[in-house]
Scaffold this active site. Sequence first.
Site, PDB file in Angstrom:
ATOM      1  N   TYR A 154      -3.365  -3.767  -4.554  1.00 49.58           N
ATOM      2  CA  TYR A 154      -4.645  -3.268  -5.072  1.00 49.58           C
ATOM      3  C   TYR A 154      -5.385  -2.486  -3.990  1.00 49.58           C
ATOM      4  O   TYR A 154      -6.009  -1.465  -4.269  1.00 49.58           O
ATOM      5  CB  TYR A 154      -5.509  -4.409  -5.603  1.00 49.58           C
ATOM      6  CG  TYR A 154      -5.002  -4.976  -6.894  1.00 49.58           C
ATOM      7  CD1 TYR A 154      -5.056  -4.239  -8.073  1.00 49.58           C
ATOM      8  CD2 TYR A 154      -4.447  -6.253  -6.951  1.00 49.58           C
ATOM      9  CE1 TYR A 154      -4.566  -4.741  -9.262  1.00 49.58           C
ATOM     10  CE2 TYR A 154      -3.961  -6.769  -8.149  1.00 49.58           C
ATOM     11  CZ  TYR A 154      -4.028  -6.011  -9.295  1.00 49.58           C
ATOM     12  OH  TYR A 154      -3.542  -6.520 -10.473  1.00 49.58           O
ATOM     13  N   ARG A 156     -10.984  -5.204  -5.400  1.00 46.89           N
ATOM     14  CA  ARG A 156     -11.349  -6.017  -6.584  1.00 46.89           C
ATOM     15  C   ARG A 156     -11.732  -5.146  -7.775  1.00 46.89           C
ATOM     16  O   ARG A 156     -11.321  -5.393  -8.897  1.00 46.89           O
ATOM     17  CB  ARG A 156     -12.481  -6.982  -6.252  1.00 46.89           C
ATOM     18  CG  ARG A 156     -11.998  -8.165  -5.476  1.00 46.89           C
ATOM     19  CD  ARG A 156     -13.017  -9.248  -5.452  1.00 46.89           C
ATOM     20  NE  ARG A 156     -12.449 -10.366  -4.718  1.00 46.89           N
ATOM     21  CZ  ARG A 156     -13.122 -11.400  -4.334  1.00 46.89           C
ATOM     22  NH1 ARG A 156     -14.413 -11.480  -4.622  1.00 46.89           N
ATOM     23  NH2 ARG A 156     -12.542 -12.371  -3.678  1.00 46.89           N
ATOM     24  N   CYS A 188       1.143  -0.671 -14.433  1.00 50.43           N
ATOM     25  CA  CYS A 188       0.429  -1.714 -13.705  1.00 50.43           C
ATOM     26  C   CYS A 188       1.387  -2.750 -13.116  1.00 50.43           C
ATOM     27  O   CYS A 188       1.033  -3.458 -12.177  1.00 50.43           O
ATOM     28  CB  CYS A 188      -0.609  -2.379 -14.605  1.00 50.43           C
ATOM     29  SG  CYS A 188       0.064  -2.976 -16.167  1.00 50.43           S
ATOM     30  N   SER A 239      -0.547  -8.151  -1.794  1.00 51.38           N
ATOM     31  CA  SER A 239      -0.494  -7.482  -0.497  1.00 51.38           C
ATOM     32  C   SER A 239       0.309  -8.310   0.505  1.00 51.38           C
ATOM     33  O   SER A 239       0.436  -9.522   0.367  1.00 51.38           O
ATOM     34  CB  SER A 239      -1.908  -7.231   0.032  1.00 51.38           C
ATOM     35  OG  SER A 239      -2.578  -8.452   0.206  1.00 51.38           O
TER      36      SER A 239
END
Length: 182
Positions: free
Chosen positions: A115, A129, A146, A152
Amino acid sequence: MIVHYYKAPVGYLKLQVSSKGVKRVEFVDKSGMDEREDRHASSIERNADLKKGGSNANDAEEILDKCVQWLDSYFAGNVDHVQPLPPLDIEHKSEFYNQVWKTLISTHPGETLSYAELAARSGRPGTARATGQAVKKHKLPILIPCHRVVKSGGKGIGNYSGGHGTSTKRWLLEHEKTMTMK
């Protein structure tokens, strides 16, 4: 709006298509429906839309055909399928969401990112976020990939809300790895 059920290796996908583009792709459980019932259900929903007539119905039919061709190519492992996508009917009132979705679409099969990386590529570093919320809000799994967003630091593949959850995500990622190896 045309509704069509697409039988994919990861389960059935319910495609909703407007005259502007693909509006929604949804994993559905059709385990109790045989092929004849599936064709019948799809044609009823399609015919109801087509009875309204006009160019809108024809546009939606064309877009549905492009979407099915794109999915066929994707699941056949054709890496060249990546572009062009069929037209998408996804404009969100938030320019940030639109930018995140466009950036996600630009990732390549077999590529994964976190992200935080997606936020940075979208021009908004430090908004991991909010980027996660943008990814969560779109309604076009596989078309807007997606499933390529992972935890991560190599800490696993993360969650997935489509199909059978992480097993579907794992299948899609493995499938894309084989696409890039050809």
